[in-house]
Design a protein around this motif. Structure first.
Motif, PDB file in Angstrom:
ATOM      1  N   GLY A  78       0.815  -1.214   0.000  1.00 22.33           N
ATOM      2  CA  GLY A  78       0.000   0.000   0.000  1.00 22.33           C
ATOM      3  C   GLY A  78       0.845   1.258   0.000  1.00 22.33           C
ATOM      4  N   ALA A  79       1.942   1.242   0.749  1.00 25.20           N
ATOM      5  CA  ALA A  79       2.844   2.396   0.739  1.00 25.20           C
ATOM      6  C   ALA A  79       3.467   2.596  -0.641  1.00 25.20           C
ATOM      7  CB  ALA A  79       3.927   2.210   1.799  1.00 25.20           C
ATOM      8  N   LEU A  80       3.838   1.488  -1.305  1.00 25.42           N
ATOM      9  CA  LEU A  80       4.378   1.606  -2.656  1.00 25.42           C
ATOM     10  C   LEU A  80       3.318   2.127  -3.632  1.00 25.42           C
ATOM     11  CD1 LEU A  80       6.470  -1.699  -2.919  1.00 25.42           C
ATOM     12  CD2 LEU A  80       7.263   0.592  -2.302  1.00 25.42           C
ATOM     13  N   ALA A  81       2.074   1.682  -3.466  1.00 22.33           N
ATOM     14  CA  ALA A  81       1.004   2.155  -4.350  1.00 22.33           C
ATOM     15  C   ALA A  81       0.757   3.646  -4.159  1.00 22.33           C
ATOM     16  CB  ALA A  81      -0.274   1.359  -4.083  1.00 22.33           C
ATOM     17  N   GLY A  82       0.803   4.123  -2.913  1.00 20.69           N
ATOM     18  CA  GLY A  82       0.637   5.556  -2.681  1.00 20.69           C
ATOM     19  C   GLY A  82       1.758   6.366  -3.304  1.00 20.69           C
ATOM     20  N   ARG A  83       2.980   5.878  -3.205  1.00 19.50           N
ATOM     21  CA  ARG A  83       4.104   6.573  -3.811  1.00 19.50           C
ATOM     22  C   ARG A  83       3.982   6.600  -5.331  1.00 19.50           C
ATOM     23  NH1 ARG A  83       9.633   3.744  -2.640  1.00 19.50           N
ATOM     24  NH2 ARG A  83       8.646   3.777  -0.571  1.00 19.50           N
ATOM     25  N   GLY A 118       7.091   5.388 -21.713  1.00 18.92           N
ATOM     26  CA  GLY A 118       8.413   5.449 -21.105  1.00 18.92           C
ATOM     27  C   GLY A 118       8.355   5.773 -19.629  1.00 18.92           C
ATOM     28  N   ALA A 119       7.512   6.748 -19.248  1.00 18.69           N
ATOM     29  CA  ALA A 119       7.364   7.077 -17.828  1.00 18.69           C
ATOM     30  C   ALA A 119       6.779   5.910 -17.056  1.00 18.69           C
ATOM     31  CB  ALA A 119       6.482   8.322 -17.689  1.00 18.69           C
ATOM     32  N   TRP A 120       5.884   5.176 -17.686  1.00 20.62           N
ATOM     33  CA  TRP A 120       5.312   3.998 -17.024  1.00 20.62           C
ATOM     34  C   TRP A 120       6.415   2.961 -16.743  1.00 20.62           C
ATOM     35  CZ3 TRP A 120      -0.041   1.760 -18.794  1.00 20.62           C
ATOM     36  CH2 TRP A 120      -0.495   0.851 -17.846  1.00 20.62           C
ATOM     37  N   ALA A 121       7.284   2.732 -17.708  1.00 18.56           N
ATOM     38  CA  ALA A 121       8.368   1.771 -17.515  1.00 18.56           C
ATOM     39  C   ALA A 121       9.327   2.220 -16.412  1.00 18.56           C
ATOM     40  CB  ALA A 121       9.120   1.576 -18.832  1.00 18.56           C
ATOM     41  N   VAL A 122       9.580   3.530 -16.316  1.00 15.51           N
ATOM     42  CA  VAL A 122      10.454   4.047 -15.263  1.00 15.51           C
ATOM     43  C   VAL A 122       9.834   3.805 -13.894  1.00 15.51           C
ATOM     44  CG1 VAL A 122      11.452   6.154 -14.297  1.00 15.51           C
ATOM     45  CG2 VAL A 122      11.570   5.725 -16.758  1.00 15.51           C
ATOM     46  N   ARG A 123       8.564   4.060 -13.776  1.00 17.75           N
ATOM     47  CA  ARG A 123       7.897   3.826 -12.481  1.00 17.75           C
ATOM     48  C   ARG A 123       7.962   2.357 -12.096  1.00 17.75           C
ATOM     49  NH1 ARG A 123       2.625   5.395 -14.380  1.00 17.75           N
ATOM     50  NH2 ARG A 123       1.891   4.172 -12.596  1.00 17.75           N
ATOM     51  N   THR A 169       1.419  -0.502 -10.809  1.00 21.16           N
ATOM     52  CA  THR A 169       1.385   0.562 -11.822  1.00 21.16           C
ATOM     53  C   THR A 169       0.100   0.506 -12.645  1.00 21.16           C
ATOM     54  OG1 THR A 169       2.673  -0.893 -13.279  1.00 21.16           O
ATOM     55  CG2 THR A 169       3.878   0.751 -11.991  1.00 21.16           C
ATOM     56  N   LYS A 170      -0.390  -0.682 -12.951  1.00 20.96           N
ATOM     57  CA  LYS A 170      -1.643  -0.792 -13.695  1.00 20.96           C
ATOM     58  C   LYS A 170      -2.817  -0.272 -12.872  1.00 20.96           C
ATOM     59  CE  LYS A 170      -4.549  -4.029 -16.239  1.00 20.96           C
ATOM     60  NZ  LYS A 170      -5.779  -3.600 -15.546  1.00 20.96           N
ATOM     61  N   ALA A 171      -2.864  -0.628 -11.586  1.00 20.07           N
ATOM     62  CA  ALA A 171      -3.939  -0.120 -10.723  1.00 20.07           C
ATOM     63  C   ALA A 171      -3.856   1.395 -10.582  1.00 20.07           C
ATOM     64  CB  ALA A 171      -3.858  -0.791  -9.352  1.00 20.07           C
ATOM     65  N   THR A 172      -2.642   1.928 -10.510  1.00 18.79           N
ATOM     66  CA  THR A 172      -2.486   3.380 -10.423  1.00 18.79           C
ATOM     67  C   THR A 172      -2.991   4.067 -11.682  1.00 18.79           C
ATOM     68  OG1 THR A 172      -0.591   3.182  -8.941  1.00 18.79           O
ATOM     69  CG2 THR A 172      -0.787   5.224 -10.194  1.00 18.79           C
ATOM     70  N   HIS A 173      -2.653   3.503 -12.836  1.00 17.55           N
ATOM     71  CA  HIS A 173      -3.111   4.089 -14.090  1.00 17.55           C
ATOM     72  C   HIS A 173      -4.639   4.071 -14.181  1.00 17.55           C
ATOM     73  CE1 HIS A 173      -2.761   5.312 -18.276  1.00 17.55           C
ATOM     74  NE2 HIS A 173      -3.659   4.396 -18.575  1.00 17.55           N
ATOM     75  N   GLN A 184      -3.544  -7.043  -4.584  1.00 16.92           N
ATOM     76  CA  GLN A 184      -4.220  -7.532  -5.779  1.00 16.92           C
ATOM     77  C   GLN A 184      -3.174  -7.795  -6.851  1.00 16.92           C
ATOM     78  OE1 GLN A 184      -6.786  -4.037  -6.295  1.00 16.92           O
ATOM     79  NE2 GLN A 184      -5.743  -3.638  -8.238  1.00 16.92           N
ATOM     80  N   ALA A 185      -3.364  -8.887  -7.564  1.00 15.80           N
ATOM     81  CA  ALA A 185      -2.385  -9.323  -8.565  1.00 15.80           C
ATOM     82  C   ALA A 185      -3.126  -9.758  -9.819  1.00 15.80           C
ATOM     83  CB  ALA A 185      -1.529 -10.466  -8.025  1.00 15.80           C
ATOM     84  N   ASP A 186      -2.622  -9.313 -10.964  1.00 12.90           N
ATOM     85  CA  ASP A 186      -3.214  -9.697 -12.240  1.00 12.90           C
ATOM     86  C   ASP A 186      -2.783 -11.112 -12.600  1.00 12.90           C
ATOM     87  OD1 ASP A 186      -4.266  -7.140 -12.381  1.00 12.90           O
ATOM     88  OD2 ASP A 186      -2.491  -6.360 -13.415  1.00 12.90           O
TER      89      ASP A 186
END
Length: 542
Positions: free
Chosen positions: A44-49, A64-69, A86-90, A204-206
């Motif tokens: 959860g802390a990583l998702a918030g960041r 490219g920014a997505w790959a960096v994250r 990253t997918k959930a964040t998007h 959660q995991a895809d």
């Protein structure tokens, strides 16, 4: 009839594109719960960041920014955990953008409505489709101030949208505001903190096709054994090889369990999400996967055995079965539900009502259900119905979106097609043309029952009027005030017959046999006499 809006054509609703089933994760030990809490808090802390970084990029974000994250998150979790985060964040950022656009549209509608009413004289009456002026100078002054407030909000929201700025609260804005209203929410600070932390966890995991049991991160075997691939900083908690932790409890899916088992045995992708219900103190796991969208059957095939028209209301569904010719058969049915209480209770009530409806449709042999394509986004604003609080609460409480999703999914599982029709004038014309004729001494037909007939007839392509003109030669006035029924291609065919002045007569065919003899009146004045009145000549006298 020129004031009627254009009606949209009915269509068969497409089936669902995914499945989600949920069950309890029981028989957990204290060590299991400790591991779940630590994994959820860490991710959860990583998702918030990551969400903060995505909001900072705004409209300049690209692949490219997505790959960096994702590369930045991988050392603190794993490649698969980073991909899920990253997918959930998007998705969360995109949802916030859609909500922002809807909020701007709502503010624009409010500004237009207030500006229109302020331009009218105080106390002026409105037209049929446009409200009038405000009732008093006091209300006019209050609305003038509110107009400036809405314009300021609209300017700020437009600027944020152009700059790509969104406002997202992980854990929910409502729960965040509850922190300042703890006595009203009947929560202590520690209880609120527990709710807040649980909502901000991430577990959660895809899924991945080709991997063992369809998911390499959160894996559930056919016998119900669940294991988690721990993030890299929590490897010391593993109790199984390859940095995995196996939970003590066993998982079984009661709903669609066989479909889920067939999918994981074929190593097809299944996504999982684990969440914690603080109020009940229980852990739950949700499995979801994509399904190919079922092909919609042609309209003629769906309506071959008739249709069931359904009118959705605040406390029940009114339904009536119609045959292939649009005639109501049998008696109306009503499926009641209660939309008070928690969201879970309301959702269960909707599911139970739809289950009874679909069972009745299947027993009748009908292959289609007609419903209104409702959308109250423009009808429940405070600016349009300011004083009608009860009406606004009624409209806002109707779960149109949830009903549409639930009915589509449940009907697809039972093989029944759902036909969406334009909701314009169904209640008005149904009550005008069907309520009174279908009311008898043993049956009371409500406006909602009559509206269900109108909905079903519109799905079949029939006009909503039930009056049919007699033959041309039998019309009393040859030019005919009883106009023939308009065809499906005629515009405005569903309107009421225009009111023409003059007497209404009904001619009787000359060869028609009288069914009842004429009775002699009881009054002396109207009694027929066999005598004839004769005018005698004047008498001549001397």
């Amino acid at each position: 009839m020129g004031g009627l809006r254009t009606l949209a054509a009915p269509f068969v609703v497409s089936g669902p594109s995914g499945v989600a089933v949920r069950t309890r994760l029981g028989q957990l030990t204290g060590a299991d719960e400790k591991v779940l809490r630590r994994v959820g808090a860490h991710l959860g802390a990583l998702a918030g960041r990551d969400l903060k970084a995505r909001c900072h990029d705004g409209l300049e974000h690209d692949a490219g920014a997505w790959a960096v994250r994702k590369r930045e998150l991988t050392p603190h979790s794993s490649a698969r955990w980073a991909g899920s985060i990253t997918k959930a964040t998007h998705d969360q950022w995109a949802l916030a953008r859609r909500g922002q656009f809807a909020h701007i549209r709502s503010l624009e509608a409010g500004v237009r409505m207030i500006a229109h009413r302020l331009s009218l004289p105080v106390g002026s009456k409105g037209a049929k489709k446009a409200p009038g002026g405000y009732r008093s100078r006091r209300e006019w002054h209050a609305k003038a101030r509110r107009l400036h407030v809405l314009e300021d909000r609209l300017t700020r929201e437009r600027a944020d949208r152009e700059a790509g700025v969104v406002h997202v609260v992980r854990g929910g804005k409502r729960l965040a505001r509850t922190r300042h209203q703890l006595p009203a929410a009947r929560l202590t600070e520690s209880q609120w903190r527990e709710h807040w932390e649980a909502q901000r966890w991430f577990m959660q995991a895809d899924g991945e096709s080709g991997k063992q049991f369809g998911n390499e991160t959160l894996r559930i075997s056919p016998d119900g054994e669940a294991s988690i691939r721990l993030p890299n900083p929590l490897k010391e908690l593993a109790n199984a090889p390859h940095g995995r932790y196996v939970l003590t409890g066993r998982i079984t899916f009661a709903h669609r369990g066989q479909e889920w088992a067939d999918r994981i045995e074929a190593n097809r992708a299944v996504a999982y999400r684990i969440d914690y219900d603080v109020a009940r103190g229980r852990w739950y796991v949700t499995a979801s996967w994509q399904t190919p969208v079922s092909r919609t059957i042609p309209m003629a095939a769906a309506l071959a055995h008739g249709v069931i028209g359904v009118d959705m209301n605040a406390d029940h569904h009114a339904a009536w079965r119609l045959d292939a010719h649009g005639n109501p058969t049998g008696s109306p049915r009503r499926f009641f539900y209660d939309l008070t209480g928690t969201a879970t209770h309301r959702d269960a009530q909707v599911r139970h009502a739809l289950t009874r409806l679909l069972r009745w449709a299947k027993a009748c042999g009908v292959k289609a259900i007609a419903v209104e394509d409702l959308d109250f986004t423009a009808e429940k604003t405070r600016e349009k119905h300011g004083r009608k609080k009860q009406f606004r609460h009624l409209v806002s409480g109707m779960p149109t979106g949830r009903l549409r999703a639930r009915l589509t999914s449940m009907a697809d599982a039972t093989g029944i097609a759902v036909i969406a029709v334009d909701p314009a004038y169904t209640s008005k014309w149904g009550a005008q043309h069907w309520q009174k004729p279908l009311t008898s001494t043993t049956r009371t037909t409500t406006r909602h029952d009559a509206a269900s007939i109108a909905i079903g007839r519109r799905a079949q392509g029939h006009p909503l009027r039930r009056r049919t003109a007699p033959p041309r030669a039998h019309q009393s006035d040859v030019h005919g005030h009883r106009t023939a029924q308009a065809g499906p291609e005629a515009p405005g065919r569903e309107g009421p017959r225009p009111r023409l002045p003059g007497p209404r007569t009904r001619s009787v065919p000359p060869d028609a046999e009288r069914t009842r003899a004429t009775r002699t009146p009881n009054t002396v004045r109207d009694v027929r006499s066999e005598q004839q009145w004769v005018q005698d000549s004047l008498l001549l006298t001397d």
